[in-house]
Scaffold this motif. Structure first.
Motif, PDB file in Angstrom:
ATOM      1  N   MET A 270       0.710  -1.066  -0.050  1.00 22.06           N
ATOM      2  CA  MET A 270       0.089   0.007  -0.082  1.00 22.06           C
ATOM      3  C   MET A 270       0.789   1.074   0.025  1.00 22.06           C
ATOM      4  SD  MET A 270      -3.391  -0.611   2.411  1.00 22.06           S
ATOM      5  CE  MET A 270      -2.791  -1.575   3.580  1.00 22.06           C
ATOM      6  N   LYS A 271       1.488   1.484  -1.150  1.00 20.79           N
ATOM      7  CA  LYS A 271       2.430   2.485  -1.340  1.00 20.79           C
ATOM      8  C   LYS A 271       1.595   3.886  -1.929  1.00 20.79           C
ATOM      9  CE  LYS A 271       6.726   0.475  -1.277  1.00 20.79           C
ATOM     10  NZ  LYS A 271       8.088   0.457  -1.721  1.00 20.79           N
ATOM     11  N   SER A 272       1.784   4.966  -1.221  1.00 20.13           N
ATOM     12  CA  SER A 272       1.225   6.336  -1.904  1.00 20.13           C
ATOM     13  C   SER A 272       2.046   7.437  -1.701  1.00 20.13           C
ATOM     14  CB  SER A 272      -0.043   6.475  -1.199  1.00 20.13           C
ATOM     15  OG  SER A 272      -0.645   7.785  -1.911  1.00 20.13           O
ATOM     16  N   SER A 273       2.189   8.380  -2.411  1.00 23.57           N
ATOM     17  CA  SER A 273       2.887   9.607  -2.355  1.00 23.57           C
ATOM     18  C   SER A 273       2.341  10.577  -1.360  1.00 23.57           C
ATOM     19  CB  SER A 273       3.211  10.481  -3.790  1.00 23.57           C
ATOM     20  OG  SER A 273       1.969  10.513  -4.332  1.00 23.57           O
ATOM     21  N   LYS A 274       1.108  10.577  -1.089  1.00 24.46           N
ATOM     22  CA  LYS A 274       0.351  11.207  -0.157  1.00 24.46           C
ATOM     23  C   LYS A 274       0.331  10.730   1.218  1.00 24.46           C
ATOM     24  CE  LYS A 274      -3.710  10.764  -2.239  1.00 24.46           C
ATOM     25  NZ  LYS A 274      -5.014  11.308  -2.746  1.00 24.46           N
ATOM     26  N   LYS A 275       0.606  11.120   2.237  1.00 25.57           N
ATOM     27  CA  LYS A 275       0.206  10.577   3.357  1.00 25.57           C
ATOM     28  C   LYS A 275      -1.379  10.695   3.749  1.00 25.57           C
ATOM     29  CE  LYS A 275       2.243   9.377   7.363  1.00 25.57           C
ATOM     30  NZ  LYS A 275       2.857   8.173   7.657  1.00 25.57           N
ATOM     31  N   ILE A 276      -1.695   9.422   4.070  1.00 24.19           N
ATOM     32  CA  ILE A 276      -2.955   8.892   4.421  1.00 24.19           C
ATOM     33  C   ILE A 276      -3.336   8.540   5.772  1.00 24.19           C
ATOM     34  CG2 ILE A 276      -5.095   7.482   3.752  1.00 24.19           C
ATOM     35  CD1 ILE A 276      -3.492   7.054   1.195  1.00 24.19           C
ATOM     36  N   LYS A 277      -4.235   9.106   6.406  1.00 26.29           N
ATOM     37  CA  LYS A 277      -4.492   8.837   7.853  1.00 26.29           C
ATOM     38  C   LYS A 277      -5.451   7.547   8.002  1.00 26.29           C
ATOM     39  CE  LYS A 277      -6.339  10.459  12.259  1.00 26.29           C
ATOM     40  NZ  LYS A 277      -7.535   9.631  12.371  1.00 26.29           N
ATOM     41  N   PHE A 278      -4.984   6.446   8.147  1.00 30.42           N
ATOM     42  CA  PHE A 278      -5.827   5.363   7.989  1.00 30.42           C
ATOM     43  C   PHE A 278      -6.546   4.974   9.490  1.00 30.42           C
ATOM     44  CE2 PHE A 278      -2.666   4.350   4.978  1.00 30.42           C
ATOM     45  CZ  PHE A 278      -3.213   3.868   3.908  1.00 30.42           C
ATOM     46  N   GLU A 279      -7.854   5.079   9.193  1.00 33.04           N
ATOM     47  CA  GLU A 279      -8.717   4.979  10.452  1.00 33.04           C
ATOM     48  C   GLU A 279      -9.583   3.679  10.332  1.00 33.04           C
ATOM     49  OE1 GLU A 279     -12.962   7.242  11.691  1.00 33.04           O
ATOM     50  OE2 GLU A 279     -11.620   8.077  10.476  1.00 33.04           O
ATOM     51  N   TYR A 280      -9.456   2.745   9.343  1.00 33.91           N
ATOM     52  CA  TYR A 280     -10.259   1.587   9.187  1.00 33.91           C
ATOM     53  C   TYR A 280      -9.278   0.671   8.644  1.00 33.91           C
ATOM     54  CZ  TYR A 280     -14.274   4.631   9.155  1.00 33.91           C
ATOM     55  OH  TYR A 280     -15.176   5.423   9.692  1.00 33.91           O
ATOM     56  N   ILE A 281      -7.976   0.675   8.586  1.00 33.49           N
ATOM     57  CA  ILE A 281      -6.997  -0.090   8.270  1.00 33.49           C
ATOM     58  C   ILE A 281      -5.641   0.036   9.124  1.00 33.49           C
ATOM     59  CG2 ILE A 281      -5.243  -1.193   6.556  1.00 33.49           C
ATOM     60  CD1 ILE A 281      -8.050  -1.414   5.490  1.00 33.49           C
ATOM     61  N   GLU A 282      -5.374  -1.054   9.862  1.00 35.52           N
ATOM     62  CA  GLU A 282      -4.285  -1.152  10.963  1.00 35.52           C
ATOM     63  C   GLU A 282      -3.461  -2.107  10.430  1.00 35.52           C
ATOM     64  OE1 GLU A 282      -5.563  -1.954  14.911  1.00 35.52           O
ATOM     65  OE2 GLU A 282      -6.589  -3.501  14.371  1.00 35.52           O
TER      66      GLU A 282
ATOM     67  N   LEU B  50      -8.086   2.077   0.841  1.00 36.68           N
ATOM     68  CA  LEU B  50      -7.433   1.078  -0.050  1.00 36.68           C
ATOM     69  C   LEU B  50      -7.379   1.763  -1.246  1.00 36.68           C
ATOM     70  CD1 LEU B  50      -8.700  -2.386   0.977  1.00 36.68           C
ATOM     71  CD2 LEU B  50      -6.411  -1.839   1.375  1.00 36.68           C
ATOM     72  N   THR B  51      -8.515   2.175  -1.584  1.00 37.90           N
ATOM     73  CA  THR B  51      -8.477   3.002  -3.114  1.00 37.90           C
ATOM     74  C   THR B  51      -7.427   4.128  -3.233  1.00 37.90           C
ATOM     75  OG1 THR B  51     -10.713   2.353  -3.271  1.00 37.90           O
ATOM     76  CG2 THR B  51      -9.980   4.348  -4.496  1.00 37.90           C
ATOM     77  N   LEU B  52      -7.594   5.102  -1.874  1.00 39.09           N
ATOM     78  CA  LEU B  52      -6.785   6.336  -1.858  1.00 39.09           C
ATOM     79  C   LEU B  52      -5.307   5.954  -1.816  1.00 39.09           C
ATOM     80  CD1 LEU B  52      -8.662   8.444   0.854  1.00 39.09           C
ATOM     81  CD2 LEU B  52      -8.247   8.893  -1.692  1.00 39.09           C
ATOM     82  N   ALA B  53      -4.850   4.761  -1.181  1.00 39.93           N
ATOM     83  CA  ALA B  53      -3.686   3.988  -0.957  1.00 39.93           C
ATOM     84  C   ALA B  53      -3.280   3.639  -2.352  1.00 39.93           C
ATOM     85  CB  ALA B  53      -3.705   3.169   0.017  1.00 39.93           C
ATOM     86  N   GLY B  54      -4.177   3.372  -3.129  1.00 40.39           N
ATOM     87  CA  GLY B  54      -3.532   2.801  -4.683  1.00 40.39           C
ATOM     88  C   GLY B  54      -3.429   1.274  -4.469  1.00 40.39           C
ATOM     89  N   ALA B  55      -4.115   0.767  -3.574  1.00 38.98           N
ATOM     90  CA  ALA B  55      -4.045  -0.739  -3.538  1.00 38.98           C
ATOM     91  C   ALA B  55      -5.256  -1.347  -4.093  1.00 38.98           C
ATOM     92  CB  ALA B  55      -3.965  -1.282  -2.137  1.00 38.98           C
ATOM     93  N   LEU B  56      -6.551  -0.525  -4.566  1.00 40.39           N
ATOM     94  CA  LEU B  56      -7.613  -0.990  -5.165  1.00 40.39           C
ATOM     95  C   LEU B  56      -7.850   0.150  -6.159  1.00 40.39           C
ATOM     96  CD1 LEU B  56     -10.049  -3.084  -4.892  1.00 40.39           C
ATOM     97  CD2 LEU B  56     -11.127  -1.425  -3.071  1.00 40.39           C
ATOM     98  N   SER B  57      -8.416  -0.484  -7.033  1.00 45.72           N
ATOM     99  CA  SER B  57      -9.016   0.421  -8.309  1.00 45.72           C
ATOM    100  C   SER B  57     -10.329   0.206  -8.538  1.00 45.72           C
ATOM    101  CB  SER B  57      -8.175   0.349  -9.468  1.00 45.72           C
ATOM    102  OG  SER B  57      -8.120  -0.991  -9.960  1.00 45.72           O
ATOM    103  N   VAL B  58     -11.232   1.111  -8.214  1.00 40.95           N
ATOM    104  CA  VAL B  58     -12.730   0.898  -8.270  1.00 40.95           C
ATOM    105  C   VAL B  58     -13.145   1.943  -9.112  1.00 40.95           C
ATOM    106  CG1 VAL B  58     -13.158  -0.146  -6.197  1.00 40.95           C
ATOM    107  CG2 VAL B  58     -13.203   2.284  -6.075  1.00 40.95           C
TER     108      VAL B  58
END
Length: 75
Positions: free
Chosen positions: A1-13, A67-75
């Motif tokens: 789950m790599k992304s160039s922007k910092k995502i605050k994960f609330e539902y994934i840990e 997951l979508t924001l992190a690029g791990a899922l494309s919907v």
């Protein structure tokens, strides 16, 4: 789950004590990778809720969004 922007994960840990630190849906042992795979294969919320009734729709939708924001899922 790599992304160039910092995502605050609330539902994934990630927790080393749960599945060796693999990302999971918060408060469960359901791997985020499995969630991404299921929905990329066309799985629907209704089916997921039948299989995992302990996960609220809010938590499911939040995890999918993260997951979508992190690029791990494309919907």
């Amino acid at each position: 789950m790599k992304s160039s922007k910092k995502i605050k994960f609330e539902y994934i840990e990630k927790n080393e004590a749960i599945l060796g630190g693999a990302p999971v849906i918060k408060g469960t042992r359901i791997p985020a990778e499995r969630l991404a795979y299921l929905f990329e294969q066309g799985y629907e919320e209704e089916n997921f809720k039948k299989e995992y009734p302990q996960v609220s729709l809010k938590k499911l939708r939040g995890a999918l969004k993260e997951l979508t924001l992190a690029g791990a899922l494309s919907v």
